[in-house]
Design an enzyme around this catalytic site. Sequence first.
Site, PDB file in Angstrom:
ATOM      1  N   ASP A  52     -25.158 -16.736  13.984  1.00 51.04           N
ATOM      2  CA  ASP A  52     -24.287 -16.765  15.160  1.00 51.04           C
ATOM      3  C   ASP A  52     -22.857 -17.055  14.722  1.00 51.04           C
ATOM      4  OD1 ASP A  52     -26.347 -16.324  17.012  1.00 51.04           O
ATOM      5  OD2 ASP A  52     -26.890 -18.451  17.003  1.00 51.04           O
ATOM      6  N   HIS A  70     -43.914 -30.765  32.721  1.00 49.66           N
ATOM      7  CA  HIS A  70     -44.686 -29.534  32.908  1.00 49.66           C
ATOM      8  C   HIS A  70     -44.528 -28.585  31.723  1.00 49.66           C
ATOM      9  CE1 HIS A  70     -40.834 -27.907  34.578  1.00 49.66           C
ATOM     10  NE2 HIS A  70     -41.285 -26.765  34.085  1.00 49.66           N
ATOM     11  N   SER A  92     -36.566 -24.422  32.412  1.00 49.79           N
ATOM     12  CA  SER A  92     -37.339 -25.641  32.621  1.00 49.79           C
ATOM     13  C   SER A  92     -37.221 -26.574  31.421  1.00 49.79           C
ATOM     14  CB  SER A  92     -38.818 -25.303  32.840  1.00 49.79           C
ATOM     15  OG  SER A  92     -39.015 -24.676  34.076  1.00 49.79           O
ATOM     16  N   ASP A 126     -41.181 -35.639  36.429  1.00 55.71           N
ATOM     17  CA  ASP A 126     -41.318 -34.479  35.541  1.00 55.71           C
ATOM     18  C   ASP A 126     -40.436 -34.691  34.300  1.00 55.71           C
ATOM     19  OD1 ASP A 126     -42.038 -32.066  34.523  1.00 55.71           O
ATOM     20  OD2 ASP A 126     -41.060 -30.847  36.057  1.00 55.71           O
ATOM     21  N   GLU A 165     -29.963 -22.867  18.016  1.00 57.62           N
ATOM     22  CA  GLU A 165     -29.977 -21.495  18.534  1.00 57.62           C
ATOM     23  C   GLU A 165     -28.808 -21.247  19.477  1.00 57.62           C
ATOM     24  OE1 GLU A 165     -30.478 -18.388  18.155  1.00 57.62           O
ATOM     25  OE2 GLU A 165     -32.673 -18.415  18.263  1.00 57.62           O
TER      26      GLU A 165
END
Length: 347
Positions: A154, A129, A292, A194, A146
């Site tokens: 960072d 999705h 997700s 999914d 990241e």
Amino acid sequence: MIGLSLLIGSVWTIIILLTGIQSQNVPCTTPAPSPKLAKYITRAACALPGVERSICCEPQEVSPCSTAEQNLLSQDCGKTVFDRVAHGNVTLVFTYPWMAVVRYNEGGRIFDGCGGSLINERYVLTAAHCIKPRSSRKLHSVILGEHTKGQEVDCEVYYLGDTVDRDCADTVEEYSIESSEFHSDYNRPKYNNDIGLIRLDRNVIMKDHIQPICLPVTADLQKQIFDKYILTGWGTTENGTASDILLKAFLPRVDNRDCQQILTRKRLNIQLGSKQMCAGGKGLVDACKGDSGGPLGTFANHQGTRFVQYGIVTTGIGSCGQNSVPGVYSRVADYMDWILEKMQPNC
């Protein structure tokens, strides 16, 4: 030299052209039509006079990629330099270096929308999705390395008595998307299958803050069941805002039968399939919007202790842990054949 002229119509037709060294009688075997044959033809393209499309079967002319299909996933995976989901805890820089941010373009607005995990130097694993086309939202890019969004560098800060030391990561890397593919049976039945893959536009150069995650590639790993898993992401927190810092949460495994009973009791239109798993739902810890496609995993015995991904965040009730309902995940172990079939060698 032996060349193959390929004519593509309703069926595959291969005509063997013998030229030059016929006396050597070099053997050439034509396998049955399959995705593997298509990959071979792509890699072994050559030019023969008067032949529009041809490939070369002579051993020294074939690209040295014969075992690529068996080695698509890195053996050097799941390592952390240090051995926001709702109610999660802040992670340290370098702890989960496989985390990917999937970005989108919607009417010229670029934004982060999903998570994912780096599984080799070219592919990111995510949810179907997250990559299924939408009229207004298009895949834009993938960010690797990241940790804290909006922060150029960072760093971890260590206090050793009166001394302050800093360990800083390199800057993040942004990759365009060469292609993407999701499971053909996604959402059949609803919320099932999914899973999807994103192929980056170039090979990833691995660094301390960018490393691939391990997948359950062996039968032993696929059979293992753990009491708890670790979820990581930048998703919406219990305060209703997205976290700029990568967060983690420890989620208890929930048996599918018990999970289905809870979902049904809450009148949620989710019918669990055998290739799904549940976790969380206790102590108001849950995956939230923005997580997700991200990985659910744990440390397992795989060439030492490595972090292995067992689930992909797929769906939940969208309440960010407020109702103590388990989150639903695609079970990665059941999709290993699909993953390896869809991945292409990088040579």
